[in-house]
Design a protein around this motif. Structure first.
Motif, PDB file in Angstrom:
ATOM      1  N   LYS A 257      31.330  21.950   5.527  1.00  0.00           N
ATOM      2  CA  LYS A 257      31.538  23.391   5.684  1.00  0.00           C
ATOM      3  C   LYS A 257      30.219  24.176   5.618  1.00  0.00           C
ATOM      4  CE  LYS A 257      33.163  27.088   3.110  1.00  0.00           C
ATOM      5  NZ  LYS A 257      33.192  27.510   1.728  1.00  0.00           N
ATOM      6  N   TYR A 258      29.223  23.579   5.014  1.00  0.00           N
ATOM      7  CA  TYR A 258      27.973  24.312   4.796  1.00  0.00           C
ATOM      8  C   TYR A 258      27.028  24.201   5.995  1.00  0.00           C
ATOM      9  CZ  TYR A 258      29.284  24.659  -0.163  1.00  0.00           C
ATOM     10  OH  TYR A 258      29.914  24.932  -1.343  1.00  0.00           O
TER      11      TYR A 258
ATOM     12  N   ASN B 235      28.552  28.677   9.687  1.00  0.00           N
ATOM     13  CA  ASN B 235      29.434  29.270   8.679  1.00  0.00           C
ATOM     14  C   ASN B 235      28.695  30.143   7.675  1.00  0.00           C
ATOM     15  OD1 ASN B 235      31.505  27.931   9.818  1.00  0.00           O
ATOM     16  ND2 ASN B 235      31.567  26.266   8.336  1.00  0.00           N
ATOM     17  N   PHE B 236      27.453  30.420   7.942  1.00  0.00           N
ATOM     18  CA  PHE B 236      26.652  31.198   6.991  1.00  0.00           C
ATOM     19  C   PHE B 236      26.492  32.613   7.528  1.00  0.00           C
ATOM     20  CE2 PHE B 236      22.790  32.615   4.869  1.00  0.00           C
ATOM     21  CZ  PHE B 236      23.001  32.168   3.569  1.00  0.00           C
ATOM     22  N   VAL B 237      26.995  33.576   6.799  1.00  0.00           N
ATOM     23  CA  VAL B 237      26.888  34.971   7.244  1.00  0.00           C
ATOM     24  C   VAL B 237      25.517  35.512   6.826  1.00  0.00           C
ATOM     25  CG1 VAL B 237      27.825  37.299   6.984  1.00  0.00           C
ATOM     26  CG2 VAL B 237      29.362  35.329   7.069  1.00  0.00           C
TER      27      VAL B 237
ATOM     28  N   ASN C  65      20.052  37.898   2.477  1.00  0.00           N
ATOM     29  CA  ASN C  65      19.643  36.497   2.624  1.00  0.00           C
ATOM     30  C   ASN C  65      18.902  36.226   3.930  1.00  0.00           C
ATOM     31  OD1 ASN C  65      21.583  36.477   4.642  1.00  0.00           O
ATOM     32  ND2 ASN C  65      23.168  35.590   3.339  1.00  0.00           N
TER      33      ASN C  65
ATOM     34  N   GLY D 212      20.698  33.933  -7.690  1.00  0.00           N
ATOM     35  CA  GLY D 212      21.750  33.832  -8.704  1.00  0.00           C
ATOM     36  C   GLY D 212      22.848  32.844  -8.346  1.00  0.00           C
ATOM     37  N   VAL D 213      23.772  32.708  -9.251  1.00  0.00           N
ATOM     38  CA  VAL D 213      24.864  31.739  -9.101  1.00  0.00           C
ATOM     39  C   VAL D 213      25.769  32.096  -7.922  1.00  0.00           C
ATOM     40  CG1 VAL D 213      26.938  30.830 -10.233  1.00  0.00           C
ATOM     41  CG2 VAL D 213      24.874  31.284 -11.565  1.00  0.00           C
TER      42      VAL D 213
ATOM     43  N   LYS E 228      22.671  29.144  -1.980  1.00  0.00           N
ATOM     44  CA  LYS E 228      21.467  28.300  -1.911  1.00  0.00           C
ATOM     45  C   LYS E 228      21.825  26.895  -1.413  1.00  0.00           C
ATOM     46  CE  LYS E 228      20.684  28.892  -6.333  1.00  0.00           C
ATOM     47  NZ  LYS E 228      21.795  29.803  -6.686  1.00  0.00           N
ATOM     48  N   THR E 229      22.867  26.318  -2.015  1.00  0.00           N
ATOM     49  CA  THR E 229      23.268  24.972  -1.617  1.00  0.00           C
ATOM     50  C   THR E 229      23.741  24.994  -0.157  1.00  0.00           C
ATOM     51  OG1 THR E 229      23.977  24.628  -3.875  1.00  0.00           O
ATOM     52  CG2 THR E 229      24.767  23.043  -2.252  1.00  0.00           C
TER      53      THR E 229
ATOM     54  N   ASP F  18      19.063  22.821  -7.700  1.00  0.00           N
ATOM     55  CA  ASP F  18      18.946  23.213  -9.110  1.00  0.00           C
ATOM     56  C   ASP F  18      17.736  22.590  -9.805  1.00  0.00           C
ATOM     57  OD1 ASP F  18      21.183  24.867  -9.140  1.00  0.00           O
ATOM     58  OD2 ASP F  18      22.529  23.156  -9.364  1.00  0.00           O
TER      59      ASP F  18
ATOM     60  N   ILE G  36      31.855  37.865   5.132  1.00  0.00           N
ATOM     61  CA  ILE G  36      32.074  36.514   4.581  1.00  0.00           C
ATOM     62  C   ILE G  36      33.576  36.263   4.409  1.00  0.00           C
ATOM     63  CG2 ILE G  36      31.769  35.073   2.507  1.00  0.00           C
ATOM     64  CD1 ILE G  36      28.962  36.332   2.234  1.00  0.00           C
TER      65      ILE G  36
ATOM     66  N   ILE H 283      29.519  34.753  -4.551  1.00  0.00           N
ATOM     67  CA  ILE H 283      30.317  34.543  -3.330  1.00  0.00           C
ATOM     68  C   ILE H 283      31.422  33.512  -3.565  1.00  0.00           C
ATOM     69  CG2 ILE H 283      30.215  33.833  -0.901  1.00  0.00           C
ATOM     70  CD1 ILE H 283      27.396  35.068  -0.884  1.00  0.00           C
ATOM     71  N   ARG H 284      31.163  32.586  -4.456  1.00  0.00           N
ATOM     72  CA  ARG H 284      32.213  31.609  -4.784  1.00  0.00           C
ATOM     73  C   ARG H 284      33.418  32.342  -5.376  1.00  0.00           C
ATOM     74  NH1 ARG H 284      29.331  28.542  -7.968  1.00  0.00           N
ATOM     75  NH2 ARG H 284      28.303  27.410  -6.305  1.00  0.00           N
TER      76      ARG H 284
ATOM     77  N   GLU I 116      35.279  34.335  -2.627  1.00  0.00           N
ATOM     78  CA  GLU I 116      36.199  33.495  -1.850  1.00  0.00           C
ATOM     79  C   GLU I 116      37.424  33.124  -2.686  1.00  0.00           C
ATOM     80  OE1 GLU I 116      32.890  31.308   0.984  1.00  0.00           O
ATOM     81  OE2 GLU I 116      33.641  30.249  -0.746  1.00  0.00           O
TER      82      GLU I 116
END
Ligand SMILES: Nc1ncnc2c1ncn2[C@@H]1O[C@H](COP(=O)(O)OP(=O)(O)OP(=O)(O)O)[C@@H](O)[C@H]1O
Length: 445
Positions: free
Chosen positions: A114-115, A119-121, A126, A152-153, A157-158, A215, A284, A312-313, A316
């Motif tokens: 998915k990454y 799929n990246f807005v 960013n 941030g969390v 990034k991933t 990380d 997103i 963002i997690r 969603e």
């Protein structure tokens, strides 16, 4: 069959012709991001119908590539055909006509499918990190090395790292890609030492072409891991292999990181990802709903996007929760249903107030300039108004303590916390402060 060409061409063949033209005119990353998932549906009345997986992709392609597609079609013959884009959720990925034979499962990097870049807005928060990632994906080992992405969390990034991985895997199928969290790297190192397999460990990491390490802040304080990573880094760097690192903070803020590693992390490009603005959050959510083949009204998307402002997690997650709530209860997902679904996570808040507006209104009330409140001055007549403004930003927006600190001239979050506690106490003991807060809330609401 295309009457205008005079040749019996299938719509697939025509589309391949178009793709070849497009591929020559845009970058590889753009091509893989936007064109791989387009599927030709057929031809009706001189119009080539193309399926795209989401309306986000449709908008993007229409805005950025319509002319190029038309130009390619125009090359087919005198009577240029037109084309039409249609959203077909879950449109099958077209076989990559340019790719070499696929790798066996065991050799494939562990990347989340998915990454991807598609799929990246991309938003103002960013865009730098995205551009750097795209550049690295286009020429690994040559653009920015290492690429250091921090933020941030749950800010992507991933996702960006994996997107580079996918893109490189498609473009350069022969390259070896390794994605690893710092924790896994450390554990594997410990096991290798214990089981006397260091040579194998080194060979594994030093033979990759693209190393993605997530990380990296967790390497702090781990001397042996730092030592080993230092040598891996050097071996890869000297061989012009690409390294991408992610972290929750910039290298200078990773305490107990050896100076030689820190300086290496700073050799390439350091780029950050900030929390997304409202529009990006809505985009997103929209993409997320579409990928699941779900229709969610703009109003609901905006409502949710106003509730979750940074992670963002979680954003969603909130959408999924609202969808699940509506379907379990057999009701339509309206704004009020969404509010109910999220009520135990978020206190209902109709409209989020703009923090700048709070600063302006508080400054106005005290006959000060907004710059006085966000500036460094410590005059007595500025301190209390500033604390009141901080308190109201905390109460009326979803800004975190560090974000508030940032807004008020880069102050530390403990200063913000102190201000909030102080006004909280005053609001309970001091009538003047009480009524002031009340009237400010009224003008701001
Ligand atoms: N710009 C974006 N567009 C679409 N989805 C995004 C975007 N940014 C993040 N996401 C999604 O948000 C979720 C969290 O992203 P990700 O895991 O990459 O965050 P992270 O910054 O690595 O977080 P952590 O600090 O927890 O490791 C993922 O599902 C990801 O797909």
């Amino acid at each position: 069959m295309f009457p205008w060409t005079g040749v019996a061409l299938t719509h697939e063949a025509v589309w391949q012709h178009v793709l070849e033209h497009i591929r020559r005119n845009i970058t590889e990353v753009e091509f893989h991001t936007w064109f791989e998932r387009i599927r030709p549906l057929g031809l009706r009345d001189g119009v080539l119908e193309l399926a795209v997986p989401t309306s986000f992709a449709l908008d993007w392609i229409r805005r950025h590539y319509a002319e190029l597609i038309q130009e390619a079609l125009g090359l087919l013959g005198a009577q240029a055909p037109r084309f039409e884009l249609k959203v077909v959720p879950g449109a099958v990925v077209q076989e990559d006509i340019f790719q070499a034979s696929p790798k066996p499962e065991s050799e494939k990097p562990k990347l989340n499918p998915k990454y991807t870049f598609e799929n990246f807005v991309v938003g103002p928060n960013n865009s730098m990190a995205h551009a750097a990632a795209v550049a690295v994906a286009e020429s690994p080992g040559r653009a920015y090395n290492p690429l250091f992405i921090y933020g941030g969390v749950g800010l992507g990034k991933t996702h960006l790292m994996h997107a580079v991985g996918h893109s490189v895997a498609k473009r350069f199928p022969h390259l070896k890609i390794e994605y690893v969290s710092t924790e896994t790297f450390t554990n594997e190192l410990i096991n290798a030492i214990r089981e006397d397999r260091m040579a194998e460990f080194r060979e594994r990491y030093r033979s990759v072409d693209l190393l993605l390490v997530d990380d990296i802040q967790f390497i702090a304080g781990k001397e042996r891991t730092q030592e080993e990573f230092f040598h891996t880094f050097n071996a890869l760097y000297e061989a012009h292999k690409q390294i991408i690192l992610s972290s929750d903070r910039p290298p200078k803020d990773i305490l107990t990181l050896e100076a030689r590693l820190r300086s290496r992390f700073e050799w390439g490009l350091i780029t950050d990802i900030q929390p997304p603005d409202l529009e990006t959050r809505i985009a997103i959510l929209k993409m997320n709903a579409e990928q699941r083949g779900l229709r969610v009204s703009e109003e609901v998307l905006e409502y949710i996007a106003r509730q979750v402002t940074s992670n963002i997690r979680e954003l969603e997650g909130a959408l999924m929760r609202a969808i699940a709530y509506a379907s379990l209860n057999g009701v339509e997902l309206t704004r009020s249903v969404a509010a109910k679904a999220l009520s135990d996570i978020f206190a209902p808040r109709e409209v989020e107030v703009d923090p700048q507006e709070i600063v302006r209104k508080v400054a106005e009330h005290f006959a000060l300039r907004p710059e006085d409140l966000v500036g460094g001055g410590r005059r007595k007549e500025v301190v209390l108004p500033r604390q009141i403004a901080m308190y109201l930003v905390r109460e009326l927006t979803r800004a975190s303590l560090p974000e508030i600190g940032q807004l008020f001239g880069g102050r530390d979050h403990t200063t913000v916390l102190y201000a909030i506690q102080k006004i909280q106490e005053l609001s309970e003991s001091d009538r003047e402060v009480q009524s002031l807060l009340r009237s400010l809330r009224e003008v701001l609401a």
